[in-house]
Design an enzyme around this catalytic site. Structure first.
Site, PDB file in Angstrom:
ATOM      1  N   THR A   1       3.653  -2.106  11.516  1.00  0.00           N
ATOM      2  CA  THR A   1       2.559  -1.418  10.814  1.00  0.00           C
ATOM      3  C   THR A   1       2.606   0.088  11.034  1.00  0.00           C
ATOM      4  O   THR A   1       2.371   0.864  10.109  1.00  0.00           O
ATOM      5  CB  THR A   1       1.182  -1.885  11.337  1.00  0.00           C
ATOM      6  OG1 THR A   1       1.188  -3.290  11.409  1.00  0.00           O
ATOM      7  CG2 THR A   1       0.062  -1.433  10.424  1.00  0.00           C
TER       8      THR A   1
ATOM      9  N   ASP B   1       2.584  -3.505   4.218  1.00  0.00           N
ATOM     10  CA  ASP B   1       3.206  -2.740   5.304  1.00  0.00           C
ATOM     11  C   ASP B   1       4.595  -3.248   5.684  1.00  0.00           C
ATOM     12  O   ASP B   1       5.501  -2.481   5.932  1.00  0.00           O
ATOM     13  CB  ASP B   1       2.273  -2.635   6.528  1.00  0.00           C
ATOM     14  CG  ASP B   1       1.959  -3.966   7.195  1.00  0.00           C
ATOM     15  OD1 ASP B   1       2.131  -5.022   6.559  1.00  0.00           O
ATOM     16  OD2 ASP B   1       1.518  -3.942   8.362  1.00  0.00           O
ATOM     17  N   HIS B   2       4.769  -4.573   5.710  1.00  0.00           N
ATOM     18  CA  HIS B   2       6.064  -5.145   6.096  1.00  0.00           C
ATOM     19  C   HIS B   2       6.009  -6.636   5.815  1.00  0.00           C
ATOM     20  O   HIS B   2       4.966  -7.149   5.412  1.00  0.00           O
ATOM     21  CB  HIS B   2       6.370  -4.893   7.576  1.00  0.00           C
ATOM     22  CG  HIS B   2       5.230  -5.257   8.486  1.00  0.00           C
ATOM     23  ND1 HIS B   2       4.898  -6.567   8.759  1.00  0.00           N
ATOM     24  CD2 HIS B   2       4.312  -4.496   9.129  1.00  0.00           C
ATOM     25  CE1 HIS B   2       3.837  -6.583   9.549  1.00  0.00           C
ATOM     26  NE2 HIS B   2       3.452  -5.348   9.785  1.00  0.00           N
TER      27      HIS B   2
HETATM   28  C1  GP9 Z   1      -2.749  -4.055  14.904  1.00  0.00           C
HETATM   29  C2  GP9 Z   1      -2.068  -4.080  13.590  1.00  0.00           C
HETATM   30  C3  GP9 Z   1      -0.917  -5.037  13.605  1.00  0.00           C
HETATM   31  O1  GP9 Z   1      -3.531  -2.990  15.205  1.00  0.00           O
HETATM   32  O2  GP9 Z   1      -1.734  -2.858  13.124  1.00  0.00           O
HETATM   33  O3  GP9 Z   1       0.276  -4.447  13.895  1.00  0.00           O
HETATM   34  P1  GP9 Z   1       1.698  -5.102  13.524  1.00  0.00           P
HETATM   35  O4  GP9 Z   1       1.958  -6.171  14.546  1.00  0.00           O
HETATM   36  O5  GP9 Z   1       1.602  -5.683  12.141  1.00  0.00           O
HETATM   37  O6  GP9 Z   1       2.633  -3.974  13.599  1.00  0.00           O
HETATM   38 MN    MN Z   2       1.393  -5.001  10.178  1.00  0.00          MN
END
Ligand code: GP9
Ligand code: MN
Length: 726
Positions: free
Chosen positions: A307, A483-484
């Site tokens: 993220t 995001d991914h």
């Molecule tokens: C937690 C959220 C998740 O604050 O951003 O992060 P990720 O595991 O998807 O990188």
């Molecule tokens: Mn994420």
């Protein structure tokens, strides 16, 4: 038998047995846990022998200790630590298909919170076996089933053992180099290092590299920036005059679509009765809305920073690091020319991030300060009491609802980002919030993925309704991006049938195509929105959005380019060095036809040259980005728009009084509304806010729906409706 017992009773014998056990255990883990891509007899052989060298070298340390008890204890400590390293990597690999790095480990203090819960979900019963050998050895010695050899060890035996280990290592390295030249000098895949030289060596090498990175920053000079500027200038794409400034002066609302992949858009999940369930109906309608410019060939470019990498990409047009998280490693120290700073300076924007998780996660608090983000509403601003949160934080519906009272306080125009967390691995959801049935594969993660995605979608719809009700909608541009991936490559074969794909023929190309994530730029009032086929990635968002807001980007150090520009290069480098263009999908040395997915075998010299040029271009971009971050180069360059940058003088605690004192506070929604809050306009059907009776009713209706689905589907629903009303 007696001979064996005698042998084990000698120090050399016990040492050898320990080596043998650890070697076998490592090899079993390689085979069972990691997808190392071993092909051919030579690689099989290298994989088999690669645990020996480092195990012998590290265990031999114990042989240097003269006192018997100390020697055995040292061996146990080393054995334990190596087992711990192996096991931590096994757990990490189960979710991330990758090995731990110093970056991820040292970042771990910052990446607190939900990781623990995710780890629990990754444990398996058979994992006991990874610890059994150690337990057995300790038990045998402490119960004297294997006696401690009291004879002092000759130093030359210890030296011989270390030397033997070193010799095996050089043989191992020679074999590896012959199979894969320049293994250690090229930018590599972590899987390769483990495949050829083993996990222990990989860990040491990674530590060495981390140390080098630190040196790099110390040695960077202003002149390093010249090279980067050259690349950025050559890559710049002029704005499209038809699009430039169409959203000028509007509020910007980013919604990060946690773990959402493009395949979810328009996806219909079939249940056991053959009934179809639209998983993300609201996102689908938004994707196709006339006010939306949406992109169907848009890829995430994140690495291990997940993220946070996506945030770096979208808001700074810079990649995350080749290993570890950029936020955690350098977010607190580096200089950034982020979107928030640029918009503050060029358009008087106030920036804020909303996130129902602790601010230390991914080192966000420090990084956001470096980004010049004015306000950060993290967990301390939300009611995080029992029942309202899941693994990674506040449940989405409650998150958006509770954010309204802060959002309305922000001076306009504002630049904001909302980061929901419910749709995140391992996708757990309480029954009250589950509105579609789970999928029916052998993998619970995949099954529930659809259920939480549906919940996330409902929450976004509620948020949109509020934006419309409150009046913020018309004057905003809302940007939604995935995001991914949410389903890791390791699970894709199980997912394949749900996508009408054959798991048997599933390959790297298919994995890569699944790295598409949605990008929706929703501008209320626009009527000529469309679904664009243009290929792009997260680096392209920042120049695209700035141009829509009427901000020129020529002077900024951006890796991407405006998706609407006729000069936009349709080349998407992924963090691992693979590249996608509309024509080619280049995965290491394999090249696929992007359209058909066919592996190209007879490549003509012209095509080869074309492919090589793409590879080079992608490499240039990644290394330009890496050098900006690793050498902290932006400290040497101040673009015109950022000359009067303001210093932040507080760190996201007690923000409400600060907001009340904003000079331009009369532009906030609440002030425009005569001091009257809009928060009560927010409508949500979140079960957590229901009375006990309402909740009981909801659960009852869910159960009756379920039993209806499981029995006769031809039954009318009228009785159910009646039930609901009573
Ligand atoms: C937690 C959220 C998740 O604050 O951003 O992060 P990720 O595991 O998807 O990188
Ligand atoms: Mn994420």
């Amino acid at each position: 038998m007696n001979r064996l017992k005698y042998f084990l009773g000698t120090r050399v014998g016990f040492f050898s047995a320990a080596t043998l056990l650890f070697w076998l255990k490592s090899y079993i883990a390689y085979q069972m846990e990691f997808a190392l891509g071993v092909t051919g007899g030579m690689q099989e052989l290298i994989l088999f022998i690669n645990p020996i060298a480092t195990t012998v070298i590290l265990f031999s340390v114990a042989l240097y200790f003269k006192k018997p008890k100390t020697a055995y204890s040292v061996l146990f400590v080393v054995y334990f630590l190596l087992t711990l390293l192996l096991y931590a990597n096994i757990l990490y690999y189960r979710e991330f298909s990758d090995f731990l790095t110093m970056g991820t480990v040292f970042g771990a203090g910052n990446v607190s919170g939900g990781l623990f819960a995710s780890t629990i979900a990754l444990l398996r019963l058979q994992d006991v076996l990874y610890w059994l050998d150690f337990a057995l050895l300790v038990w045998a010695v402490t119960t004297k089933r294997i006696p401690i050899d009291p004879r002092p060890m000759k130093k030359r035996v210890a030296i011989a053992a270390t030397t033997l280990g070193a010799a095996v290592f050089s043989a191992n390295l020679t074999l590896a180099e012959s199979d894969r030249p320049q293994l250690l000098t090229r930018t590599f895949d972590r899987n390769y290092i483990v495949k050829y030289l083993g996990l222990n060596f990989y860990t040491a090498y990674d530590a060495y590299q981390t140390f080098q990175n630190n040196q790099m920053k110390a040695n960077a000079e202003e002149s390093d920036m010249v090279q980067v500027l050259d690349y950025v200038n050559s890559h710049y794409a002029e704005p499209n005059p038809d699009m430039f400034g169409i959203a000028e002066g509007r509020n910007v609302i980013y919604i990060e679509l946690e773990s959402v992949q493009q395949f979810l858009i328009d996806y219909k999940l079939e249940d056991e009765n053959g009934e179809l369930h639209e998983v993300t109906p609201f996102l689908n309608s938004l994707f196709h809305d006339e006010a939306s410019h949406s992109f169907e060939n848009f890829f995430h470019q994140t690495g291990q920073g997940k993220t946070s990498d996506a945030e770096m990409l979208v808001e700074n047009s810079l990649y995350g690091l080749p290993q570890g998280g950029a936020f955690t490693q350098l977010g607190g120290e580096n200089t950034f020319h982020s979107t928030s700073k640029i918009l503050e300076n060029e358009g008087g924007y106030t920036s804020a991030v909303f996130h129902g998780n602790v601010g230390s996660f991914w080192n966000r608090t420090n990084t956001y300060e470096s980004f010049g983000i004015d306000y950060f509403f993290d967990a301390q601003y939300y009611d995080m009491s029992d029942g309202r949160t899941m693994e990674y934080g506040l449940k989405d519906k409650l998150f958006y609802q509770e954010s309204a009272k802060y959002l309305e306080q922000l001076p306009q125009p504002f630049y904001t980002k909302f980061m929901p967390v419910t749709h995140h691995f391992p996708y757990p959801l309480d029954e009250a919030n589950a509105d579609i049935p789970a999928a029916n594969t052998s993998d619970e993660t995949i099954n529930n993925f659809f259920v939480t995605a549906h919940y996330m979608d409902e929450a976004i719809e509620e948020f949109f309704t509020y934006l419309k009700e409150s009046g913020l909608y018309e004057n905003s541009m809302i940007v939604l991006y995935g995001d991914h991936y949410g389903i890791s490559n390791a699970r894709n074969k199980t997912l394949a049938p749900l996508l009408d794909k054959d798991p048997e023929t599933w390959n790297g190309y298919d994995n890569t195509m699944l790295q598409r994530v949605p990008l929706i730029i929703h501008i209320p009032g626009v009527t000529d929105g469309q679904v664009h086929e243009t290929y792009g990635g997260q680096t392209d968002v920042m120049p695209t959005i700035l141009h829509l807001l009427g901000v020129e980007t020529k002077d900024y150090i951006l890796m991407g380019s405006d998706l609407f520009s006729s000069n936009h290069a349709e080349m998407v480098p992924l963090r691992n060095g693979n590249v996608i263009t509309p024509k080619y999908t280049i995965l290491g040395s394999s090249v696929y036809d992007t359209d058909s997915g066919e592996l190209l075998e007879d490549i003509s010299p012209e095509e080869e040259a074309e492919i090589e040029a793409i590879r080079e271009e992608a490499n240039k971009q990644l290394s330009a980005s890496d050098s900006v971050l690793m050498k902290d180069l932006l400290r040497f360059y101040t673009p015109e728009g950022l000359e009067d940058e303001k210093e932040m003088d507080y760190l996201y605690s007690e923000q409400l009084p600060v907001l009340q004192n904003e000079e331009n506070k009369e532009t906030s929604l609440i002030e425009q509304n005569g001091g009257q809050s809009t928060a009560d306009l927010y409508e949500t059907n979140a079960p957590e806010l229901m009375t006990e009776e309402e909740l009981a009713e909801l659960m009852e209706s869910k159960h009756s729906e379920e039993s209806e689905e499981n029995t006769d589907t031809s039954q009318t629903t009228e009785t159910d409706t009646d039930d609901e009303q009573s």
